[in-house]
Design a protein around this motif. Structure first.
Motif, PDB file in Angstrom:
ATOM      1  N   GLU A 171      15.712 -27.366 -37.036  1.00 30.73           N
ATOM      2  CA  GLU A 171      16.187 -28.082 -38.491  1.00 30.73           C
ATOM      3  C   GLU A 171      16.096 -29.505 -37.992  1.00 30.73           C
ATOM      4  O   GLU A 171      15.484 -30.210 -38.709  1.00 30.73           O
ATOM      5  N   ASN A 172      16.614 -30.093 -37.145  1.00 32.90           N
ATOM      6  CA  ASN A 172      16.613 -31.726 -36.393  1.00 32.90           C
ATOM      7  C   ASN A 172      16.533 -31.668 -34.936  1.00 32.90           C
ATOM      8  O   ASN A 172      17.262 -30.782 -34.242  1.00 32.90           O
ATOM      9  N   GLY A 173      15.444 -32.414 -34.513  1.00 37.78           N
ATOM     10  CA  GLY A 173      15.359 -32.513 -33.066  1.00 37.78           C
ATOM     11  C   GLY A 173      14.006 -33.172 -32.816  1.00 37.78           C
ATOM     12  O   GLY A 173      13.386 -33.707 -33.557  1.00 37.78           O
ATOM     13  N   ILE A 174      13.483 -32.705 -31.514  1.00 35.88           N
ATOM     14  CA  ILE A 174      12.239 -33.242 -31.148  1.00 35.88           C
ATOM     15  C   ILE A 174      11.308 -31.971 -30.480  1.00 35.88           C
ATOM     16  O   ILE A 174      11.993 -30.974 -30.149  1.00 35.88           O
ATOM     17  N   VAL A 175      10.211 -32.157 -30.709  1.00 34.14           N
ATOM     18  CA  VAL A 175       9.222 -31.059 -29.880  1.00 34.14           C
ATOM     19  C   VAL A 175       8.186 -31.911 -29.319  1.00 34.14           C
ATOM     20  O   VAL A 175       7.549 -32.933 -29.664  1.00 34.14           O
ATOM     21  N   LEU A 176       8.311 -31.753 -27.839  1.00 36.75           N
ATOM     22  CA  LEU A 176       7.299 -32.230 -26.968  1.00 36.75           C
ATOM     23  C   LEU A 176       6.240 -31.223 -26.926  1.00 36.75           C
ATOM     24  O   LEU A 176       6.341 -30.041 -26.431  1.00 36.75           O
ATOM     25  N   ASP A 177       5.106 -31.572 -27.474  1.00 34.16           N
ATOM     26  CA  ASP A 177       3.583 -30.657 -27.490  1.00 34.16           C
ATOM     27  C   ASP A 177       2.564 -31.456 -26.501  1.00 34.16           C
ATOM     28  O   ASP A 177       2.604 -32.470 -26.366  1.00 34.16           O
ATOM     29  N   HIS A 178       1.802 -30.603 -26.396  1.00 32.38           N
ATOM     30  CA  HIS A 178       0.369 -30.953 -25.628  1.00 32.38           C
ATOM     31  C   HIS A 178       1.035 -31.381 -24.139  1.00 32.38           C
ATOM     32  O   HIS A 178       0.303 -32.197 -23.491  1.00 32.38           O
ATOM     33  N   LEU A 179       1.825 -30.787 -23.596  1.00 27.76           N
ATOM     34  CA  LEU A 179       2.352 -31.062 -22.330  1.00 27.76           C
ATOM     35  C   LEU A 179       1.328 -30.200 -21.287  1.00 27.76           C
ATOM     36  O   LEU A 179       0.880 -29.105 -21.701  1.00 27.76           O
ATOM     37  N   PRO A 180       0.961 -30.976 -20.275  1.00 23.40           N
ATOM     38  CA  PRO A 180       0.095 -30.137 -19.372  1.00 23.40           C
ATOM     39  C   PRO A 180       0.770 -28.846 -18.813  1.00 23.40           C
ATOM     40  O   PRO A 180       1.973 -29.038 -18.716  1.00 23.40           O
ATOM     41  N   ALA A 181      -0.083 -27.858 -18.768  1.00 20.51           N
ATOM     42  CA  ALA A 181       0.414 -26.482 -18.325  1.00 20.51           C
ATOM     43  C   ALA A 181       1.051 -26.639 -16.992  1.00 20.51           C
ATOM     44  O   ALA A 181       0.654 -27.202 -16.123  1.00 20.51           O
ATOM     45  N   GLY A 182       2.356 -25.968 -16.924  1.00 21.39           N
ATOM     46  CA  GLY A 182       3.281 -25.996 -15.840  1.00 21.39           C
ATOM     47  C   GLY A 182       4.218 -27.087 -15.750  1.00 21.39           C
ATOM     48  O   GLY A 182       4.749 -27.100 -14.738  1.00 21.39           O
TER      49      GLY A 182
END
Length: 152
Positions: free
Chosen positions: A11-22
Motif C-alpha cells: 500500500e505504502n512504501g518502497i520497492v527496490l527493483d533491478h538489483l543485481p541477482a544475489g
C-alpha cells in the motif's frame, strides 16, 4: 497446470527493483533489516528479467525514500530503481546512481588517516562504476566492491 507465486502489492512504501541477482542479502544489511524489523518485507531473488537476465527485488511496506541509504546501495546496485508507492500506486521512480565521491563509507585501509581518530571525513573517488573501483582521496589506495563490503 501453470502456477505462479505472486507477491501482493504494497500500500505504502518502497520497492527496490533491478538489483543485481544475489545482492539482496547485502542490501538488507545496509538497510538495517534484521529479526527486530517490524515492517513487512518481501525479497525476491533470481527473478527473470529481460533487461538483466536475472534480478532481485525488495519490497518494504511503510518505508520512505528518505529512510534509504541510497549512496551505500549504489555501491552494490548501480542502475537499480527505487519505486515509491502510495495507495498501491507507483508515484515516483528514481534511478540509483553512484556518486562521483563516496563519503558514506570509510576507507578499507586501516592505516589511512580517516581511520586514525582524526577529524577527517572519508572521501572515496569513483574511478569506475562497473566493476566498482574507487580510490581513497587521502591514502590513494584503490579498492573494489569486495573491499568496501566489510565497511558497509
Amino acid at each position: 497446470m501453470n502456477e505462479e507465486l505472486k507477491v501482493r502489492k504494497i500500500e505504502n512504501g518502497i520497492v527496490l527493483d533491478h538489483l543485481p541477482a544475489g545482492k539482496s542479502p547485502d542490501i538488507m544489511k545496509i538497510l538495517g533489516v534484521d529479526n527486530q524489523t517490524e515492517e513487512t518485507i518481501s525479497i525476491l531473488m533470481n527473478v527473470s528479467s529481460t533487461r538483466q537476465n536475472k534480478k532481485d527485488i525488495i519490497k518494504i511496506e511503510g518505508k520512505g525514500f528518505e529512510d534509504l541509504v541510497v549512496d551505500k546501495i549504489a555501491l552494490l546496485a548501480p542502475g537499480a530503481t527505487v519505486n515509491i508507492i502510495k495507495d498501491f500506486n507507483v508515484v515516483e521512480k528514481r534511478k540509483i546512481k553512484i556518486p562521483d565521491v563516496i563519503d558514506v563509507v570509510s576507507c578499507p585501509n586501516p592505516s589511512c588517516i580517516t581511520n586514525q581518530r582524526e577529524p577527517v571525513k572519508p572521501r572515496l573517488l569513483v574511478e569506475a562504476a562497473d566493476p566498482l573501483k574507487v580510490r581513497c582521496y587521502y591514502c590513494e589506495r584503490v579498492f573494489n566492491e569486495h573491499d568496501l563490503l566489510e565497511k558497509l
